[in-house]
Motif scaffolding. Structure first.
Motif, PDB file in Angstrom:
ATOM      1  N   PHE A 212       0.831  -1.200   0.000  1.00 47.58           N
ATOM      2  CA  PHE A 212       0.000   0.000   0.000  1.00 47.58           C
ATOM      3  C   PHE A 212       0.871   1.257   0.000  1.00 47.58           C
ATOM      4  CE2 PHE A 212      -3.052  -3.086   1.460  1.00 47.58           C
ATOM      5  CZ  PHE A 212      -4.256  -2.633   0.949  1.00 47.58           C
ATOM      6  N   GLN A 213       0.292   2.325  -0.510  1.00 49.38           N
ATOM      7  CA  GLN A 213       0.931   3.634  -0.442  1.00 49.38           C
ATOM      8  C   GLN A 213       0.989   4.103   1.011  1.00 49.38           C
ATOM      9  OE1 GLN A 213       2.040   5.237  -3.123  1.00 49.38           O
ATOM     10  NE2 GLN A 213       0.979   4.312  -4.835  1.00 49.38           N
ATOM     11  N   ASP A 214       1.983   4.939   1.321  1.00 49.40           N
ATOM     12  CA  ASP A 214       2.037   5.536   2.655  1.00 49.40           C
ATOM     13  C   ASP A 214       0.867   6.503   2.863  1.00 49.40           C
ATOM     14  OD1 ASP A 214       4.318   4.151   3.332  1.00 49.40           O
ATOM     15  OD2 ASP A 214       5.656   5.708   2.561  1.00 49.40           O
ATOM     16  N   ARG A 215       0.478   7.174   1.804  1.00 47.47           N
ATOM     17  CA  ARG A 215      -0.668   8.078   1.882  1.00 47.47           C
ATOM     18  C   ARG A 215      -1.403   8.060   0.555  1.00 47.47           C
ATOM     19  NH1 ARG A 215       1.408  14.100   2.748  1.00 47.47           N
ATOM     20  NH2 ARG A 215      -0.808  14.435   2.352  1.00 47.47           N
ATOM     21  N   SER A 216      -2.713   8.285   0.617  1.00 49.86           N
ATOM     22  CA  SER A 216      -3.526   8.277  -0.600  1.00 49.86           C
ATOM     23  C   SER A 216      -3.223   9.511  -1.433  1.00 49.86           C
ATOM     24  CB  SER A 216      -5.013   8.258  -0.239  1.00 49.86           C
ATOM     25  OG  SER A 216      -5.332   7.122   0.530  1.00 49.86           O
ATOM     26  N   THR A 217      -3.167   9.320  -2.743  1.00 47.86           N
ATOM     27  CA  THR A 217      -2.901  10.471  -3.615  1.00 47.86           C
ATOM     28  C   THR A 217      -4.078  11.431  -3.613  1.00 47.86           C
ATOM     29  OG1 THR A 217      -3.715   9.147  -5.475  1.00 47.86           O
ATOM     30  CG2 THR A 217      -1.331   9.191  -5.110  1.00 47.86           C
ATOM     31  N   LEU A 218      -5.310  10.879  -3.694  1.00 51.85           N
ATOM     32  CA  LEU A 218      -6.509  11.729  -3.697  1.00 51.85           C
ATOM     33  C   LEU A 218      -7.710  10.828  -3.440  1.00 51.85           C
ATOM     34  CD1 LEU A 218      -7.264  14.734  -4.176  1.00 51.85           C
ATOM     35  CD2 LEU A 218      -7.832  14.107  -6.534  1.00 51.85           C
ATOM     36  N   LEU A 219      -8.609  11.256  -2.549  1.00 50.18           N
ATOM     37  CA  LEU A 219      -9.790  10.462  -2.255  1.00 50.18           C
ATOM     38  C   LEU A 219     -10.891  10.761  -3.269  1.00 50.18           C
ATOM     39  CD1 LEU A 219      -9.948  10.719   1.644  1.00 50.18           C
ATOM     40  CD2 LEU A 219      -9.148   8.815   0.251  1.00 50.18           C
TER      41      LEU A 219
ATOM     42  N   PRO B  48      -7.450   4.563  -9.383  1.00 46.23           N
ATOM     43  CA  PRO B  48      -7.100   3.142  -9.199  1.00 46.23           C
ATOM     44  C   PRO B  48      -6.967   2.826  -7.716  1.00 46.23           C
ATOM     45  CG  PRO B  48      -5.218   4.384 -10.030  1.00 46.23           C
ATOM     46  CD  PRO B  48      -6.380   5.312 -10.079  1.00 46.23           C
ATOM     47  N   ILE B  49      -7.350   1.627  -7.326  1.00 44.98           N
ATOM     48  CA  ILE B  49      -7.361   1.315  -5.895  1.00 44.98           C
ATOM     49  C   ILE B  49      -5.953   1.258  -5.305  1.00 44.98           C
ATOM     50  CG2 ILE B  49      -9.567   0.107  -5.970  1.00 44.98           C
ATOM     51  CD1 ILE B  49      -8.025  -2.521  -5.929  1.00 44.98           C
ATOM     52  N   ASP B  50      -4.933   1.078  -6.148  1.00 41.81           N
ATOM     53  CA  ASP B  50      -3.578   1.059  -5.596  1.00 41.81           C
ATOM     54  C   ASP B  50      -3.058   2.469  -5.300  1.00 41.81           C
ATOM     55  OD1 ASP B  50      -3.151   1.944  -8.168  1.00 41.81           O
ATOM     56  OD2 ASP B  50      -1.958   0.216  -8.799  1.00 41.81           O
ATOM     57  N   SER B  51      -3.882   3.494  -5.532  1.00 38.65           N
ATOM     58  CA  SER B  51      -3.483   4.860  -5.179  1.00 38.65           C
ATOM     59  C   SER B  51      -3.916   5.233  -3.760  1.00 38.65           C
ATOM     60  CB  SER B  51      -4.076   5.872  -6.161  1.00 38.65           C
ATOM     61  OG  SER B  51      -5.491   5.911  -6.065  1.00 38.65           O
ATOM     62  N   PHE B  52      -4.682   4.319  -3.101  1.00 39.45           N
ATOM     63  CA  PHE B  52      -5.132   4.590  -1.730  1.00 39.45           C
ATOM     64  C   PHE B  52      -4.205   3.890  -0.737  1.00 39.45           C
ATOM     65  CE2 PHE B  52      -9.264   4.254  -4.136  1.00 39.45           C
ATOM     66  CZ  PHE B  52      -9.465   5.630  -4.241  1.00 39.45           C
ATOM     67  N   ASN B  53      -4.007   4.533   0.426  1.00 39.76           N
ATOM     68  CA  ASN B  53      -3.320   3.794   1.483  1.00 39.76           C
ATOM     69  C   ASN B  53      -4.317   2.836   2.138  1.00 39.76           C
ATOM     70  OD1 ASN B  53      -4.861   5.195   3.377  1.00 39.76           O
ATOM     71  ND2 ASN B  53      -3.223   6.570   3.975  1.00 39.76           N
ATOM     72  N   GLU B  54      -3.813   1.937   2.954  1.00 40.79           N
ATOM     73  CA  GLU B  54      -4.672   0.863   3.471  1.00 40.79           C
ATOM     74  C   GLU B  54      -5.790   1.411   4.351  1.00 40.79           C
ATOM     75  OE1 GLU B  54      -4.265  -3.578   5.430  1.00 40.79           O
ATOM     76  OE2 GLU B  54      -2.581  -2.188   5.560  1.00 40.79           O
ATOM     77  N   ARG B  55      -5.480   2.380   5.182  1.00 42.37           N
ATOM     78  CA  ARG B  55      -6.490   2.911   6.103  1.00 42.37           C
ATOM     79  C   ARG B  55      -7.653   3.530   5.337  1.00 42.37           C
ATOM     80  NH1 ARG B  55      -7.426   7.868   8.511  1.00 42.37           N
ATOM     81  NH2 ARG B  55      -8.388   7.781  10.599  1.00 42.37           N
ATOM     82  N   ASP B  56      -7.358   4.326   4.320  1.00 43.83           N
ATOM     83  CA  ASP B  56      -8.423   4.976   3.557  1.00 43.83           C
ATOM     84  C   ASP B  56      -9.267   3.957   2.794  1.00 43.83           C
ATOM     85  OD1 ASP B  56      -7.665   7.473   4.444  1.00 43.83           O
ATOM     86  OD2 ASP B  56      -6.367   7.887   2.729  1.00 43.83           O
ATOM     87  N   LEU B  57      -8.607   2.952   2.212  1.00 43.81           N
ATOM     88  CA  LEU B  57      -9.360   1.937   1.466  1.00 43.81           C
ATOM     89  C   LEU B  57     -10.293   1.161   2.390  1.00 43.81           C
ATOM     90  CD1 LEU B  57      -9.787   0.574  -1.301  1.00 43.81           C
ATOM     91  CD2 LEU B  57      -8.024  -1.079  -0.644  1.00 43.81           C
ATOM     92  N   ARG B  58      -9.793   0.811   3.586  1.00 43.26           N
ATOM     93  CA  ARG B  58     -10.630   0.068   4.529  1.00 43.26           C
ATOM     94  C   ARG B  58     -11.815   0.908   5.012  1.00 43.26           C
ATOM     95  NH1 ARG B  58      -8.538  -3.422   2.286  1.00 43.26           N
ATOM     96  NH2 ARG B  58      -6.671  -4.548   2.907  1.00 43.26           N
ATOM     97  N   GLN B  59     -11.637   2.228   5.133  1.00 45.74           N
ATOM     98  CA  GLN B  59     -12.731   3.083   5.557  1.00 45.74           C
ATOM     99  C   GLN B  59     -13.783   3.232   4.459  1.00 45.74           C
ATOM    100  OE1 GLN B  59     -10.809   6.714   6.865  1.00 45.74           O
ATOM    101  NE2 GLN B  59     -10.827   6.052   9.007  1.00 45.74           N
ATOM    102  N   LEU B  60     -13.344   3.121   3.209  1.00 51.06           N
ATOM    103  CA  LEU B  60     -14.285   3.266   2.105  1.00 51.06           C
ATOM    104  C   LEU B  60     -15.184   2.047   1.949  1.00 51.06           C
ATOM    105  CD1 LEU B  60     -12.046   4.805  -0.726  1.00 51.06           C
ATOM    106  CD2 LEU B  60     -13.869   5.956   0.555  1.00 51.06           C
ATOM    107  N   ILE B  61     -14.667   0.860   2.272  1.00 52.26           N
ATOM    108  CA  ILE B  61     -15.356  -0.386   1.940  1.00 52.26           C
ATOM    109  C   ILE B  61     -15.868  -1.073   3.203  1.00 52.26           C
ATOM    110  CG2 ILE B  61     -15.147  -2.634   0.837  1.00 52.26           C
ATOM    111  CD1 ILE B  61     -12.957  -1.498  -0.912  1.00 52.26           C
ATOM    112  N   THR B  62     -17.140  -1.387   3.221  1.00 50.96           N
ATOM    113  CA  THR B  62     -17.752  -2.211   4.266  1.00 50.96           C
ATOM    114  C   THR B  62     -17.884  -3.630   3.719  1.00 50.96           C
ATOM    115  OG1 THR B  62     -18.982  -0.361   5.217  1.00 50.96           O
ATOM    116  CG2 THR B  62     -19.813  -2.579   5.664  1.00 50.96           C
TER     117      THR B  62
END
Length: 583
Positions: A332-339, A409-423
């Protein structure tokens, strides 16, 4: 031996934050042994000198009893205090080292889940994080610290003996080197291969026991428990054979140390008697020298046992590094490029296989789910439905193609942001050995009890929870064994309701439920996912008319997609399956 320390240097560097406490523990151990040697040597000199002084009244009156007796008391008290403090500090720092090693190991383990961890059995991973890390306490407590103490104390003893007689000092130095280097090296050579087998056999035994406990109902039902018991017995016998061989090596090395100690004392006595005859050494000094030589071997005695089990420590370190140095399949990225501002999902020519020799689980899949749409993915077992979900939540990366959330693309999100987006509700949700409340709070740690009860009510569990002895604080047991499969599934859905991200991914959310509860739960999901993007994996074709879009997979390919009504008209296979289900 230098090669071994180089192999273990990776872990020695991890001890860095604890170096001061390690040094303090080693210093206290050195002080305790120095007091022991000094006490025995001074006591011998004091008794002998007092005996000599008592031969005549004149010499008895001139003999100073006070200073040596003060020295004996000081050394005795100092040895006790130093030994107590050394045990306290070294064991405390050892536990701290083990704690930091487990945290370090888990930090490296987490990115491997689940893709890379599939290569390892769960019992084996548990054995590494517990037993293999425990084996590393041998490195500081029984190897590094005693080796430093033995080297420093032996050098000091030889230097001290040199003041009385150089020949005695050289003779004792030769025997100390043999006992301090030769015997540990021999123990390492004899015990090294067996130590590596020992840790592998211990791991195998634990794995077989875990398998037996986890599969006990099936073993009993099919009458196969005797075979499993025999497997456990064979593993246990292999472990006992290794332990027995290690005991033989330990006994041999202890005998050799005792022999070297006796040889050093006899040699020192012989040379000391010659020195007394030459009048270069007096009687009390000879007693001091003899007892000092005898006590000095206390620093050497622990080394053979420590180095005998160094092979076990090396094997434990190798097993840990085997996992730590495994490259994660997903980074994962250290930080998301853009939400994203809108939450559509797009699979663009996505292909994937689980390993190089496996057939493609997905092959050129193209699916677009508009923001706020509800899409069901159906297909037979093995058609790639669950793989689609696992790629979306980035448990794996596609071999080719791209997955987008919104325009990103989903690989532009860090893990924390991706997990918050998806239930997510997975096909096999895990419930922890904790309370019902703790299991629910995983999804939303800040949720109040009223919110938890609302989620419980939404999944038709409110009456069940009211009957529990402690309500929300009832312990669920390991893997939620106090719940039925359907109840565990509904707890997982309640957990999803508490998380409530803008994207919902459900894998067979009603599996194991009776038709009435299933219908009510689907109505609940329909209500809660209103306005959210929903991707639902299911093999049930009933009640799909409320879905905006249905995608049908077969052997990793999209063979039909459209609304329920469209597929009934344009997809004969879907219409046929739907007709069979209705009848």
């Amino acid at each position: 031996m230098l090669k071994i320390f180089w192999e273990l240097w990776y872990f020695i560097r991890l001890f860095g934050p604890h170096f001061r406490w390690m040094a303090l523990g080693t210093g206290l151990g050195l002080l305790a042994l120095a007091c022991t040697v000094g006490l025995l040597g001074l006591s011998g000199w004091f008794i002998s000198a007092a005996a000599y002084a008592g031969l005549t009244a004149a010499t008895a009156l001139l003999f100073n009893f006070f200073h040596p007796s003060i020295g004996v008391r000081t050394l005795a008290i100092g040895r006790t205090l130093a030994r107590y403090a050394e045990r306290l500090v070294t064991h405390d720092v050892t536990f701290r080292i083990l704690q930091s090693l487990r945290s370090w190991f888990y930090i490296h383990l987490e990115p491997l889940a689940p893709a890379r961890l599939m290569m390892f059995r769960s019992g084996d991973v548990l054995n590494r994080i517990v037993s293999d890390i425990d084996a590393l306490d041998n490195l500081y407590l029984r190897v590094l610290s005693p080796s430093v103490i033995a080297l420093v104390l032996s050098t000091a003893v030889v230097g001290f003996l040199w003041l009385f007689d150089p020949f005695i000092a050289l003779c004792v130095a030769l025997i100390l080197v043999t006992a301090g280097f030769g015997i540990p090296a021999a123990a390492l050579r004899l015990g090294g291969p067996n130590g590596r087998k020992l840790i592998r056999h211990a791991s195998d035994l634990r794995i077989h026991i875990v398998d037996a406990l986890q599969g006990l109902p099936e073993l009993l039902v099919f009458g196969a428990y005797r075979l499993q018991i025999e497997t456990v017995r064979q593993s246990s016998q292999a472990l006992i054979r290794c332990q027995l061989r290690m005991s033989h090596i330990r006994g041999l090395s202890s005998a050799l140390i005792t022999m070297c100690s006796g040889l050093a004392v006899v040699s020192a006595l012989y040379l000391g008697v010659l020195a007394v005859n030459r009048q270069t050494l007096d009687g009390p000094s000879l007693a001091l020298v003899m007892l000092t030589v005898m006590a000095s071997f206390e620093a050497i005695a622990p080394l053979p046992l420590a180095y005998q089990f160094l092979g076990q420590t090396r094997e434990a370190a190798r097993r840990l590094l085997e996992i730590v140095e495994t490259e994660p399949r997903v980074k994962f990225q250290d930080r998301s490029t853009l939400l994203p501002q809108q939450f559509s999902i797009t699979f663009d020519s996505v292909s994937f296989r689980y390993h190089a020799d496996a057939p493609r689980a997905l092959n050129g899949v193209d699916i677009h789910i508009p923001a706020g749409a509800r899409v069901a993915v159906i297909g037979e077992t093995g058609s790639g439905k669950t793989t689609l979900l696992q790629l979306l939540v980035r448990f794996w990366n596609p071999d080719s193609g791209q997955i987008h959330i919104g325009d990103h693309p989903i690989d532009s999100f860090n893990e924390r942001d991706l997990r918050q987006l998806i239930t997510t509700v997975s096909q096999q949700p895990h419930l922890f050995n904790a309370t019902l409340k703790d299991n629910l709070l995983m999804a939303n740690p800040d949720a109040a009890d009223e919110e938890l009860m609302d989620a419980i009510k939404a999944v038709q569990l409110i009456e069940f929870v009211k009957r529990l002895p402690d309500g929300l604080n009832t312990w669920l047991g390991e893997a939620g064994h106090r719940l039925s499969g359907g109840q565990a599934r509904r707890v997982a859905v309640a957990r999803a309701l508490l998380h409530s991200g803008p994207l919902w991914v459900l894998d067979e959310p009603t599996e194991g439920l009776d038709p009435i509860t299933e219908k009510i739960l689907m109505q609940t999901l329909r209500h809660y996912t209103s306005g959210r993007t929903l991707l639902m994996i299911t093999h049930r074709l009933l009640d799909l008319d409320w879905m905006d879009h249905i995608v049908m997979l077969d052997q990793g390919r999209v063979i039909a997609q459209g609304s329920h009504k469209e597929l009934l008209k344009t997809a004969p296979r879907y219409a046929d399956l739907h007709m069979r289900v209705r009848h």
